[in-house]
Design a protein around this motif. Structure first.
Motif: not given
Length: 240
Positions: A107-117
């Motif tokens: 949900k968080s921008p940091a979580g989405a970024r870590l997950f996607a990369t």
């Protein structure tokens, strides 16, 4: 690596070969009770393969390597996470509490970024499979958590399985342990996901494919068929 090699060598010995042959035959007969046509059985194709195959096709349509790279380059981490969550949600691979934990984690921008990369690195990045899988596990452990853990075997293996079923296998611990016992295969299960544990799962898959390939209707197209075979051996709805 030595552990996997030892299991392959053990399976060629007279006693172990007989045990494995009996386990393989017993598991194949159980599968045929439900799906007499093996992996070509029409009921099997609808009941077990179709949903997983559909998820793979949907993933490829929206997150092919080229499309994935473009979204990353534009910083569309939220969109990548949303696609991944949506595609998986249409399967029955994760439990409802695991699906919820995943949605919360990205949900968080940091979580989405870590997950996607890190998901892109796992699927399409350079480096050894061991390094990529280990990095993926570390990323899952670092994702935000509200209740249920994100670092579980199903979560660690579900997206590789959906995206690249020719290579990756989904690991449902209880079902797979039950199937391994029926097959007389030493899975050496550890609850915490690790590269060594995933190698052991891949070894189990290789043994199953080797044994089933002797029969034309049991030639696995990919890991979807292998995972479905394991599922029939260990899932509650297939207990006899």
């Amino acid at each position: 690596m030595a552990r996997a090699a030892s299991l392959f060598s053990l399976s060629t010995g007279p006693r172990a070969s007989n045990v494995n042959y009996l386990g393989a035959a017993r598991c194949r007969r159980k599968f045929e009770l439900f799906y007499p046509g093996g992996f070509e059985d029409e009921t099997y194709l609808v009941a077990e393969r179709s949903v997983k195959e559909r998820a793979h096709l949907e993933w490829h349509a929206e997150l092919s390597p080229a499309a994935f790279r473009k979204l990353l380059a534009r910083g569309e981490f939220r969109q990548i996470a949303d696609i991944a969550v949506r595609v998986e949600s249409r399967t029955n691979l994760l439990f409802s509490f695991e699906k919820m934990a995943l949605r919360d984690a990205v949900k968080s921008p940091a979580g989405a970024r870590l997950f996607a990369t890190e998901l892109y690195a796992l699927l399409h990045g350079p480096g050894t499979q061991q390094r990529k899988f280990t990095d993926w596990l570390e990323a899952l452990a670092d994702l935000p958590q509200r209740g249920s853990r994100v670092l579980t075997w199903p979560m660690a293996t579900v997206f590789g399985f959906i995206a690249k079923p020719e290579k990756h296998l989904f690991f449902k611990p209880r079902v797979t342990q039950r199937a391994a016992r029926a097959y007389a295969f030493d899975l050496n299960y550890q609850s915490r996901p690790s590269w060594a544990g995933y190698q052991q799962l891949q070894t189990f898959a290789a043994v199953i494919r080797r044994d089933l390939d002797r029969r034309p209707c049991f030639k696995a197209r990919d890991m979807i068929d292998v995972q479905s075979f394991i599922w029939v051996q260990g899932a509650e709805e297939y207990q006899i």
